[in-house]
Scaffold this active site. Sequence first.
Site, PDB file in Angstrom:
ATOM      1  N   SER A 192       0.853  -1.199   0.000  1.00 31.42           N
ATOM      2  CA  SER A 192       0.000   0.000   0.000  1.00 31.42           C
ATOM      3  C   SER A 192       0.881   1.239   0.000  1.00 31.42           C
ATOM      4  CB  SER A 192      -0.868   0.009   1.261  1.00 31.42           C
ATOM      5  OG  SER A 192      -1.576   1.221   1.385  1.00 31.42           O
ATOM      6  N   TYR A 205      -2.584  -1.388  10.494  1.00 33.41           N
ATOM      7  CA  TYR A 205      -2.621  -1.709   9.057  1.00 33.41           C
ATOM      8  C   TYR A 205      -1.353  -1.241   8.336  1.00 33.41           C
ATOM      9  CZ  TYR A 205      -4.172  -1.390   4.146  1.00 33.41           C
ATOM     10  OH  TYR A 205      -4.270  -1.491   2.772  1.00 33.41           O
TER      11      TYR A 205
HETATM   12  P1  NAD Z   1     -11.722  -5.670  -0.793  1.00 34.74           P
HETATM   13  O1  NAD Z   1     -12.437  -5.567   0.496  1.00 34.74           O
HETATM   14  O2  NAD Z   1     -12.529  -5.708  -2.018  1.00 34.74           O
HETATM   15  O3  NAD Z   1     -10.769  -6.919  -0.783  1.00 34.74           O
HETATM   16  C1  NAD Z   1     -10.141  -7.391   0.380  1.00 34.74           C
HETATM   17  C2  NAD Z   1     -10.473  -8.856   0.509  1.00 34.74           C
HETATM   18  O4  NAD Z   1      -9.720  -9.405   1.583  1.00 34.74           O
HETATM   19  C3  NAD Z   1     -11.927  -9.154   0.857  1.00 34.74           C
HETATM   20  O5  NAD Z   1     -12.718  -9.257  -0.296  1.00 34.74           O
HETATM   21  C4  NAD Z   1     -11.819 -10.470   1.592  1.00 34.74           C
HETATM   22  O6  NAD Z   1     -12.152 -11.532   0.736  1.00 34.74           O
HETATM   23  C5  NAD Z   1     -10.350 -10.597   1.921  1.00 34.74           C
HETATM   24  N1  NAD Z   1     -10.127 -10.911   3.325  1.00 34.74           N
HETATM   25  C6  NAD Z   1     -10.110 -10.061   4.371  1.00 34.74           C
HETATM   26  N2  NAD Z   1      -9.880 -10.753   5.507  1.00 34.74           N
HETATM   27  C7  NAD Z   1      -9.749 -12.050   5.152  1.00 34.74           C
HETATM   28  C8  NAD Z   1      -9.498 -13.245   5.857  1.00 34.74           C
HETATM   29  N3  NAD Z   1      -9.306 -13.245   7.197  1.00 34.74           N
HETATM   30  N4  NAD Z   1      -9.464 -14.411   5.175  1.00 34.74           N
HETATM   31  C9  NAD Z   1      -9.637 -14.437   3.835  1.00 34.74           C
HETATM   32  N5  NAD Z   1      -9.860 -13.319   3.108  1.00 34.74           N
HETATM   33  C10 NAD Z   1      -9.913 -12.153   3.766  1.00 34.74           C
HETATM   34  O7  NAD Z   1     -10.717  -4.439  -0.815  1.00 34.74           O
HETATM   35  P2  NAD Z   1      -9.456  -4.110  -1.753  1.00 34.74           P
HETATM   36  O8  NAD Z   1      -9.233  -2.676  -1.597  1.00 34.74           O
HETATM   37  O9  NAD Z   1      -9.606  -4.685  -3.102  1.00 34.74           O
HETATM   38  O10 NAD Z   1      -8.272  -4.820  -0.981  1.00 34.74           O
HETATM   39  C11 NAD Z   1      -7.341  -5.641  -1.640  1.00 34.74           C
HETATM   40  C12 NAD Z   1      -5.941  -5.360  -1.119  1.00 34.74           C
HETATM   41  O11 NAD Z   1      -5.546  -4.065  -1.518  1.00 34.74           O
HETATM   42  C13 NAD Z   1      -5.789  -5.417   0.403  1.00 34.74           C
HETATM   43  O12 NAD Z   1      -4.592  -6.086   0.716  1.00 34.74           O
HETATM   44  C14 NAD Z   1      -5.661  -3.963   0.767  1.00 34.74           C
HETATM   45  O13 NAD Z   1      -4.923  -3.789   1.958  1.00 34.74           O
HETATM   46  C15 NAD Z   1      -4.943  -3.424  -0.435  1.00 34.74           C
HETATM   47  N6  NAD Z   1      -5.035  -1.989  -0.599  1.00 34.74           N
HETATM   48  C16 NAD Z   1      -6.239  -1.394  -0.844  1.00 34.74           C
HETATM   49  C17 NAD Z   1      -6.307  -0.026  -0.971  1.00 34.74           C
HETATM   50  C18 NAD Z   1      -7.601   0.674  -1.235  1.00 34.74           C
HETATM   51  O14 NAD Z   1      -7.638   1.902  -1.157  1.00 34.74           O
HETATM   52  N7  NAD Z   1      -8.678  -0.005  -1.539  1.00 34.74           N
HETATM   53  C19 NAD Z   1      -5.135   0.744  -0.872  1.00 34.74           C
HETATM   54  C20 NAD Z   1      -3.934   0.131  -0.635  1.00 34.74           C
HETATM   55  C21 NAD Z   1      -3.889  -1.261  -0.498  1.00 34.74           C
END
Ligand code: NAD
Length: 300
Positions: A192, A205
């Site tokens: 991130s 986080y």
């Molecule tokens: P999202 O909520 O769509 O996806 C995250 C997924 O993590 C969930 O759909 C869920 O299936 C899974 N998850 C969470 N806890 C879990 C567990 N205990 N066991 C199995 N699965 C689990 O959100 P996203 O933004 O697409 O997130 C994807 C990645 O991107 C994450 O690692 C997040 O930290 C990272 N990220 C997101 C952003 C943002 O702004 N959205 C920014 C930086 C990094």
Amino acid sequence: MPSTENQFAIQDPRTQYPQPPFPEQPQDAPGLASKMDPTPDHGEESYVGFGRLKGRKALITGADSGIGRAAAIAYAREGADLVLNYLDSEESDAQEVVALAEAAGVKVTTRPGDISDESFCNQLIADAVEDLGGLDLLVQVAGKQKAVESIADITTAQFDKTFKTNVYSLFWLSKAALPHMPPGSALINTASIQSYAPNANLLDYATTKAAIVAFTKSLAGQAIEQGIRVNCVAPGPFWTALQPSGGQPDDAIPTFGEAVPLGRPGQPAEIAPIYVLLATQESSYITGETFGVTGGDPTP
Ligand code: NAD
Ligand code: MG
């Protein structure tokens, strides 16, 4: 939304996708993409594959929604067979991804479950190897993010769950997967902008996301001895269910993404191509690297 007639047509990236303000839309974690307004664009209508992952065998975590869903759609259209992991409560989102992958003509199976549990992680790899007849792509996108203003209010249970979900799962899944993976395989992790520029309200986080960068670089040094590459993607603000389900305070959603130079959040479709690049043999000379996709916020 971009024209689906020609998504490659030149256009101003600042106005290519929805811009703030957005409605407040609290959900319980993990949120559902299907409940978001505006609906995230995961490339459902736009991603065009070129067979760059034909015959590849990919396990994707967090594959039901957001960035993981966008990667899953792209991988399927590039020809990879898929195993999708997500949490049980996300089945409805996941089934949309299954339908899209099947429409792309690849084999797809689902293996829901909680990756914060070591024995589940070991079972997930065993199941993925069985479903796919091997494994050559491990794409770890799942993550937990819960904003809390003060360290005084972060419980040990939350701190532990954030680390187990974001960091320990990487250790458990990578460790279990590597013995099955042939030379040419790739691991792709998800860090991130928070790895480098942590928000005050994302203490646990952001710390996990910094760890993921170091984990990626260290493991890359080991895995190349097996001919396997390990890289990492570092997203900035993306329009996914993570954010309105507690990843941000509810009142931060209306302006989500406004502060980055592009002035809007990214859509998951805009990050899928880097997950594809890092998986294909086109990136054969890239390992131990982190790719920022941040809407213009600088990474080191
Ligand atoms: P999202 O909520 O769509 O996806 C995250 C997924 O993590 C969930 O759909 C869920 O299936 C899974 N998850 C969470 N806890 C879990 C567990 N205990 N066991 C199995 N699965 C689990 O959100 P996203 O933004 O697409 O997130 C994807 C990645 O991107 C994450 O690692 C997040 O930290 C990272 N990220 C997101 C952003 C943002 O702004 N959205 C920014 C930086 C990094
Ligand atoms: Mg989800």
